[in-house]
Design an enzyme around this catalytic site. Structure first.
Site, PDB file in Angstrom:
ATOM      1  N   PRO A   3      36.955  45.328  45.897  1.00  0.00           N
ATOM      2  CA  PRO A   3      35.692  45.955  46.280  1.00  0.00           C
ATOM      3  C   PRO A   3      34.639  44.992  46.809  1.00  0.00           C
ATOM      4  CG  PRO A   3      35.973  45.954  43.899  1.00  0.00           C
ATOM      5  CD  PRO A   3      37.279  45.563  44.489  1.00  0.00           C
ATOM      6  N   ASN A   4      33.976  45.457  47.850  1.00  0.00           N
ATOM      7  CA  ASN A   4      32.822  44.784  48.471  1.00  0.00           C
ATOM      8  C   ASN A   4      33.201  43.560  49.313  1.00  0.00           C
ATOM      9  OD1 ASN A   4      30.857  46.580  47.270  1.00  0.00           O
ATOM     10  ND2 ASN A   4      31.326  45.582  45.341  1.00  0.00           N
ATOM     11  N   ARG A  30      27.349  39.701  53.092  1.00  0.00           N
ATOM     12  CA  ARG A  30      27.083  39.961  51.671  1.00  0.00           C
ATOM     13  C   ARG A  30      26.661  38.664  50.961  1.00  0.00           C
ATOM     14  NH1 ARG A  30      31.685  40.713  47.000  1.00  0.00           N
ATOM     15  NH2 ARG A  30      30.230  41.155  45.307  1.00  0.00           N
ATOM     16  N   TYR A  47      28.536  33.790  48.809  1.00  0.00           N
ATOM     17  CA  TYR A  47      29.899  34.010  49.315  1.00  0.00           C
ATOM     18  C   TYR A  47      30.172  33.420  50.701  1.00  0.00           C
ATOM     19  CZ  TYR A  47      29.990  37.179  45.340  1.00  0.00           C
ATOM     20  OH  TYR A  47      29.932  37.697  44.071  1.00  0.00           O
ATOM     21  N   ASN A  52      42.088  38.606  45.351  1.00  0.00           N
ATOM     22  CA  ASN A  52      40.686  38.530  44.940  1.00  0.00           C
ATOM     23  C   ASN A  52      40.304  39.957  44.575  1.00  0.00           C
ATOM     24  OD1 ASN A  52      37.959  38.332  44.537  1.00  0.00           O
ATOM     25  ND2 ASN A  52      37.545  37.128  46.379  1.00  0.00           N
ATOM     26  N   ALA A  61      34.881  42.504  41.594  1.00  0.00           N
ATOM     27  CA  ALA A  61      34.350  42.834  40.265  1.00  0.00           C
ATOM     28  C   ALA A  61      35.399  43.453  39.345  1.00  0.00           C
ATOM     29  CB  ALA A  61      33.156  43.760  40.404  1.00  0.00           C
ATOM     30  N   GLU A  87      45.266  34.189  41.636  1.00  0.00           N
ATOM     31  CA  GLU A  87      43.936  34.804  41.610  1.00  0.00           C
ATOM     32  C   GLU A  87      42.961  33.918  42.389  1.00  0.00           C
ATOM     33  OE1 GLU A  87      42.463  35.080  37.611  1.00  0.00           O
ATOM     34  OE2 GLU A  87      40.500  35.818  38.238  1.00  0.00           O
ATOM     35  N   HIS A 146      38.858  33.485  43.897  1.00  0.00           N
ATOM     36  CA  HIS A 146      37.451  33.880  44.012  1.00  0.00           C
ATOM     37  C   HIS A 146      36.753  32.884  44.914  1.00  0.00           C
ATOM     38  CE1 HIS A 146      38.005  36.774  40.835  1.00  0.00           C
ATOM     39  NE2 HIS A 146      38.651  35.832  40.163  1.00  0.00           N
ATOM     40  N   ARG A 205      28.879  31.090  36.762  1.00  0.00           N
ATOM     41  CA  ARG A 205      27.969  32.210  37.031  1.00  0.00           C
ATOM     42  C   ARG A 205      27.653  32.984  35.747  1.00  0.00           C
ATOM     43  NH1 ARG A 205      29.830  35.435  42.163  1.00  0.00           N
ATOM     44  NH2 ARG A 205      27.692  36.220  41.884  1.00  0.00           N
TER      45      ARG A 205
HETATM   46  C1  DQA Z   1      34.227  37.337  43.520  1.00  0.00           C
HETATM   47  C2  DQA Z   1      33.478  37.105  42.205  1.00  0.00           C
HETATM   48  C3  DQA Z   1      33.245  38.421  41.480  1.00  0.00           C
HETATM   49  O1  DQA Z   1      32.516  38.203  40.280  1.00  0.00           O
HETATM   50  C4  DQA Z   1      32.448  39.380  42.341  1.00  0.00           C
HETATM   51  O2  DQA Z   1      32.327  40.621  41.700  1.00  0.00           O
HETATM   52  C5  DQA Z   1      33.033  39.544  43.697  1.00  0.00           C
HETATM   53  C6  DQA Z   1      33.519  38.349  44.396  1.00  0.00           C
HETATM   54  C7  DQA Z   1      34.366  36.035  44.328  1.00  0.00           C
HETATM   55  O3  DQA Z   1      35.172  36.022  45.256  1.00  0.00           O
HETATM   56  O4  DQA Z   1      33.653  35.049  44.076  1.00  0.00           O
HETATM   57  O5  DQA Z   1      33.050  40.628  44.270  1.00  0.00           O
HETATM   58  O6  DQA Z   1      35.538  37.802  43.226  1.00  0.00           O
END
Ligand code: DQA
Length: 147
Positions: A10-11, A18, A23, A74, A77, A98, A100, A107
């Site tokens: 998501p997102n 964003r 990011y 990735n 959230a 995994e 990020h 964080r």
């Molecule tokens: C994320 C870190 C997550 O906490 C966040 O919700 C994201 C992006 C990252 O790539 O740093 O959507 O996965």
């Protein structure tokens, strides 16, 4: 040919605009292009997928069984909330890295918990968009040593 599924949750479709201070300004399309080109150099056939929906991500993980040799994920959230995603990963028994973009351990406390990490081969975080390419290298080395 070794096949890798690169999944974004998501997102992450909003990358580029964003919260660029966190990011970066690289778009998801640029990340996916880098995965295709670096993957090709490593002899990996890369398929990319992004969804904002937990169930769609779970379906894609199920679908990867027998079709893909490994997964880069990735989960956004959902990393911090989804036992269902964790169970799906454990169920298909595919090596998963995994990723990020940000260093989740530096964080907010809720981001420092990953439900994915215990069922992942490993975690790469804090290296921005480059993390996806690092993950492809890690999976490539893992799969090569496995065979
Ligand atoms: C994320 C870190 C997550 O906490 C966040 O919700 C994201 C992006 C990252 O790539 O740093 O959507 O996965």
């Amino acid at each position: 040919m070794t096949s890798i599924l690169v999944m974004n949750g998501p997102n992450l479709n909003l990358l580029g605009t964003r919260q660029p201070d966190i990011y970066g300004t690289t778009t998801l399309a640029m990340i996916e292009e880098a995965c295709h080109s670096h993957g090709a150099k490593l002899g990996l056939a890369v398929t990319c997928l992004q969804s904002n929906h937990e169930g769609a991500l779970i379906d894609a993980i199920h679908g990867a069984r027998g079709e893909q040799d490994g997964i880069v994920l990735n989960a956004g959230a959902y990393t911090h909330t989804s036992i269902a995603l964790r169970d799906a990963i454990a169920s298909v028994e595919l090596p998963l890295v995994e990723v990020h973009l940000s260093n989740i351990h530096a964080r907010e406390p809720f981001r420092q918990v990953s439900h994915i990490a215990p069922v992942a081969l490993g975690q790469i975080c804090g290296f921005g968009a480059q993390g996806y390419v690092l993950a492809l290298h890690a999976l490539h080395a893992h799969l090569r040593d496995d065979t």
